[in-house]
Design an enzyme around this catalytic site. Structure first.
Site, PDB file in Angstrom:
ATOM      1  N   ASP A 206      73.890  89.966  49.515  1.00  0.00           N
ATOM      2  CA  ASP A 206      73.260  89.314  48.348  1.00  0.00           C
ATOM      3  C   ASP A 206      74.147  88.154  47.867  1.00  0.00           C
ATOM      4  OD1 ASP A 206      72.652  89.482  45.101  1.00  0.00           O
ATOM      5  OD2 ASP A 206      70.913  89.908  46.354  1.00  0.00           O
TER       6      ASP A 206
ATOM      7  N   TYR B 225      72.395  83.835  37.587  1.00  0.00           N
ATOM      8  CA  TYR B 225      71.343  83.094  38.259  1.00  0.00           C
ATOM      9  C   TYR B 225      71.140  81.741  37.618  1.00  0.00           C
ATOM     10  CZ  TYR B 225      70.002  87.233  40.898  1.00  0.00           C
ATOM     11  OH  TYR B 225      69.994  88.307  41.760  1.00  0.00           O
TER      12      TYR B 225
ATOM     13  N   HIS C 189      67.933  95.631  51.975  1.00  0.00           N
ATOM     14  CA  HIS C 189      68.805  94.648  51.342  1.00  0.00           C
ATOM     15  C   HIS C 189      70.177  95.202  50.960  1.00  0.00           C
ATOM     16  CE1 HIS C 189      69.479  90.968  49.048  1.00  0.00           C
ATOM     17  NE2 HIS C 189      69.984  91.713  48.099  1.00  0.00           N
TER      18      HIS C 189
END
Lengths: 467, 460
Positions: free
Chosen positions: A225, A379, A442
């Protein structure tokens, strides 16, 4: 158009393309040099007086009781009867079940003991607090490998514990000097009250490694990630220090014109770009632009929101345990399992596969450290930083990684996106290992610790014994 | 290629385009007739035996105490010092202030009395519960006009109360028969346990109008936010009944077609060419980069609500504070746009705190935040059903129905007059209003009332 004209036209297109590629490569080298210069100037000096403090996680009884009190007051809403469960997000009925367990059966005290089973530290570098695990497996083994294990959002450092345990037990002839830092703003790398982006994280983590292993240290990075992004950035900054990177989420830049053109062509001439194995696993449809756009629409609402207005959704997640849980655990479902067959219509979104206590420990960790909002701000910060860096002509997020840095990729098929070897190689020039994991999702090390470690150590072995 | 060949090629492309446009228009008229036919055949029959129940909102003391208890346990996080207030979303410091007020000073009981000041009803149409206000102003006046007032998300039916009051006091010669329904899943149009999208809502609202006003009665519609979309659908499906629609937010998605993109393309290089003088004065823009910026910067909430509403619904159903921050951020951004950034209160002190908190408490007490957000997901969920779901590929609104557009300066999205004219063939009024935002009924009840009534008089 006459044949003569056609040939001249084609030849000029060809020549033009060749010139374009050469030009772009030169531009690429120039940009990489600029980054390396920037990296030299911005390298973080770790003060001689800086000291890491040993760190143990407290079982905070007061906070734990407050959490349980809030859980007991949880207010739910009803699911839609004519829609398969999990099609609209985390199923409210299953949320109710988990909240019941979390408030009445989950033993946070034992989990804290488990979290403390590996030695942890906190250090302040560049005015930023970093929490990290530092553990050495098989300290008497001759072969020493320094390695950074990096995860992302919504992960947690202890997600690597089973992997570390496996590394210790199954590779007795290697001494792994393992560092597992938390990104500033995540968990115990808090409080973070300023803007912080992945490039800064890369500088910080490199500084941490130099603090621990010396100025001339070399190290490997395994990144998932955000960890993959950081693992990609560090060798752009300090290619000579990074022995190799092993990543699960390669970013093949979309601003690379050549890649985009090939992406468009791929569905029509898949065998030109894909290996047999990739063809077998339907990479041609999954990597097509249409498929990627559709996936982006389906799964990236959270990303869109967090990259623009993290605080807006953060308030509810900071104050409501079930809110936090549903938001986070939905990712453990949709990023691990195949949607149509395993998630849509299922009772639990596939989550029974994981250990319930592990999942709730992730949630409780975000809860106890009150770090969900600062983790989401990463983010927005990254998005803004990307634009800023681009203006300064420091194109971290689209330039290649030098051929001198070996790269290993673990491609987990149930992850959100898949990227074929051909496209990865165009950016990660030192790509030497590429393994497809069929049931993998993931959260690679969390879900498949043994397989992930095997991929990682295979990669490291390849690098070590080639030199 | 020789000049001669080039001219022939260009001419054929031109001729082809002309034929294509004519063909598409014909197809369009055929489709338009098709949908009106479909609408006639699929109109919801309202059973003679169907009865509306009078409805009064309870002051639920137990729930109010639970809300206050949760508020007292609220957990906060700290603001970023180096980021302007409201840049990353609802400011944590101001949020703390509002929570303090909400839990200790806000008088929900009085607000419930206020909410009950207009008569309300509930009815089940097509197995779906609809709550609505039904009020008649100046019942002895000679001129009778039926109207539907529609709002959207995150609005509330009582947002129209000031407008209704204004209409009653300032238009004594008109008897307005007013219906204010709540979209299924919103407020007291609950519980809702099946997928109901804006298209379904349109059919239901038309059925409600026929139930209240009579089978063949004409009615006018004022719509904001989702209400603008539903108004447009009503005009499209039932032109024989809809006397006219008055909207504040022309649905941008309905204009996502080749024609609009051409305009956006032109607007990229020659911005003034596609705008009226007034639009230029107001600082409106319509270009590809503007659309891209809108999609990236302003629609994060839209994206997640349209894909995973239940994942964020959990927190907001459980945390009053979370609900407040999420919803009031919309009132800040929707009303003031980027002017809200940097202000400690995001501009919200312009509104009465009690008014804002009443909206939030209403969403809380009806536990409807999740079901209201599902409307976004439903819209895309039913798209695959194809015809006649017409959310994204709407062609023109028949010239039979006059359309009025009243755009406030800080409205969230903007479609230029020149583009609107292409869709709303009978665009009879177009007004721009300075200093207003998205929540028109809330912020400018008088302006929308006057404009709406002016439009109705023009249409009649």
């Amino acid at each position: 158009m006459s044949l003569k004209n056609l040939s001249i036209f084609s030849l000029s297109v060809l020549l033009f393309s060749v010139f374009l590629v050469i030009y772009l490569n030169q531009e690429n080298s120039k940009k990489l040099n600029r980054i390396e210069q920037w990296a030299k100037n911005n390298q973080i000096k770790v003060d001689k007086s800086t000291k890491a403090q040993k760190f143990t996680i407290d079982f905070d009884e007061k906070e734990w009781n407050l959490l349980k009190q809030k859980l007991s007051l949880t207010r739910f809403f009803t699911s839609l009867k004519d829609v398969p469960s999990f099609d609209f997000g985390f199923d409210p009925d299953y949320a109710r079940e988990l909240v019941e367990y979390w408030g009445n059966k989950f033993d946070w005290k034992s989990q804290v003991e488990y979290l403390n089973s590996y030695p942890q530290f906190r250090i302040s570098i560049n005015d930023t607090i970093i929490h990290y695990v530092h553990y050495t497996t098989n300290p008497t083994a001759e072969k020493r490998i320094n390695i950074l294990l990096l995860d992302g959002w919504p992960g947690a450092f202890f997600g690597f514990y089973k992997a570390i345990d496996f590394m210790e037990k199954n590779y007795k002839d290697i001494c792994f000097d393992i560092v597992v830092p938390s990104i500033p703003g995540y968990h115990f790398s808090t409080p973070l009250n300023k803007i912080h982006n992945p490039v800064e994280t890369s500088l910080l983590f490199d500084a941490l490694m130099r603090y621990l292993f010396g100025e001339l240290a070399h190290y490997y990075i395994h990144g998932e990630d955000w960890g993959s992004i950081i693992a990609t950035t560090v060798p752009q900054l300090y290619p000579t220090r990074v022995s190799g990177i092993h990543i699960t989420m390669p970013i093949t830049s979309e601003s690379n014109i050549l890649n985009n053109i090939c992406s468009l062509l791929l569905p029509y001439v898949p065998s030109l770009f894909l290996s047999d194995q990739e063809l077998k696993h339907e990479f041609s449809s999954r990597f097509s632009i249409k498929s990627k756009l559709w996936k982006f629409w389906d799964e990236f609402g959270y990303f869109h929101l967090q990259a623009t207005r993290p605080d807006t959704v953060g308030h509810g997640l900071t104050d409501s345990p079930v809110g936090l849980m549903a938001y986070i655990l939905e990712k453990y479902s949709s990023w691990t399992f195949e949607r149509l067959n395993k998630i849509s219509g299922s009772k639990d979104g596939g989550l029974e596969f994981f250990n319930k206590d592990d999942l709730l420990t992730v949630c409780t960790l975000y809860w106890m450290t009150n770090s969900i909002t600062s983790s989401m701000r990463y983010y927005a910060n990254s998005f803004n930083a990307m634009l800023e860096f681009r203006k300064q002509n420091l194109d971290f997020f689209s330039l290649s990684v030098s051929q001198t840095v070996p790269v290993g990729v673990q491609m987990n098929l149930n992850d959100i996106f898949v990227t074929p070897f051909w496209f990865i190689k165009s950016r990660y020039l030192g790509l030497i290992q590429y393994k497809i994991v069929e049931q993998g999702g993931h959260f690679a090390a969390f879900q498949n610790p043994e397989l992930t470690v095997k991929c990682l150590v295979d990669f490291i072995t390849q690098v070590e014994y080639k030199i | 290629m020789s000049l001669k060949n080039l001219s022939i090629f260009s001419l054929s492309v031109l001729l082809f385009s002309v034929f294509l446009v004519i063909y598409l228009n014909q197809e369009n008229s055929k489709k338009l007739n098709r949908i009106e036919q479909w609408a006639k055949n699929n109109q919801i029959k309202v059973d003679k035996s169907t009865k509306a129940q009078k409805f009064t909102i309870d002051f639920d003391e137990k729930e109010w105490n639970l809300l206050k208890q949760k508020l007292s346990l609220t957990r906060f996080f700290t603001s970023l010092k180096d980021v302007p207030s409201f840049d990353f979303g609802f400011d944590p410091d101001y949020a703390r202030e509002l929570v303090e007020y909400w839990g200790n000073k806000f008088d929900w009981k009085s607000q419930v009395e206020y909410l009950n000041s207009y008569p309300q009803f509930r009815i089940s149409i097509n197995d779906t519960i609809i709550h609505y206000v039904y009020y008649t102003t100046n019942p002895t006046a000679e001129k009778r006009i039926n109207i539907l007032l529609l709002d959207g998300w995150p609005g509330a039916f009582f947002g129209f109360y000031k407008a209704i009051d204004f209409m009653e006091k300032n238009y004594k010669d008109i008897c307005f028969d007013i219906v204010v329904p709540s979209i299924p899943g919103f407020g007291y149009s609950n519980p809702l346990e099946k997928v109901v999208d804006p298209f379904d809502t349109t059919l239901i609202f038309d059925a409600l109008a026929r139930f209240v006003f009579g089978e063949n009665s004409q009615y006018f519609v004022h719509g904001e936010d989702w209400g603008s979309l539903i108004s447009t659908f009503l005009a499209k499906l039932y032109p024989e009944r809809v006397g006219g629609i008055h909207i504040t937010m022309p649905p941008l998605t309905s204009f996502f077609d080749f024609n609009s993109l051409l305009y956006a393309f032109a607007g990229q290089f020659f911005p003034n060419s596609i705008l009226t003088e007034q639009e230029i004065k107001f600082g409106f823009k319509f270009s590809l980069s503007e659309l891209a910026s809108l999609i990236i910067k302003k629609t994060g909430y839209f994206h997640i609500q349209a894909t995973k509403p239940d994942s964020i619904g959990a927190g907001m159903s459980d945390s009053p504070f979370g609900l407040l921050a999420y919803v009031l951020e919309k009132y800040s951004f929707g009303s003031f746009g980027l002017n809200a950034v940097g202000k400690k209160d995001g501009g919200l002190e312009k509104f009465k705190r009690d008014d804002l908190l009443t909206i939030i408490t209403y969403y809380w007490m009806t536990n409807c935040i999740s079901s209201s957000m599902r409307l976004y997901r439903n819209t895309f969920y039913t798209l695959e059903k194809g015809w006649p779901r017409i959310v994204l590929n709407m062609k023109k609104i028949s010239a039979k129905v006059p359309v009025a557009v009243q755009v406030f300066q800080h409205e969230v999205s903007f479609v230029p007059f020149k583009v609107l004219k292409n869709k709303y063939l009978n665009l009879s009024m177009y007004n721009l209003v300075e200093n207003g935002g998205h929540f028109s009924n809330f912020e400018n009840p008088e302006k929308i009332s006057n404009n709406f009534i002016e439009f109705i008089n023009l249409a009649l």
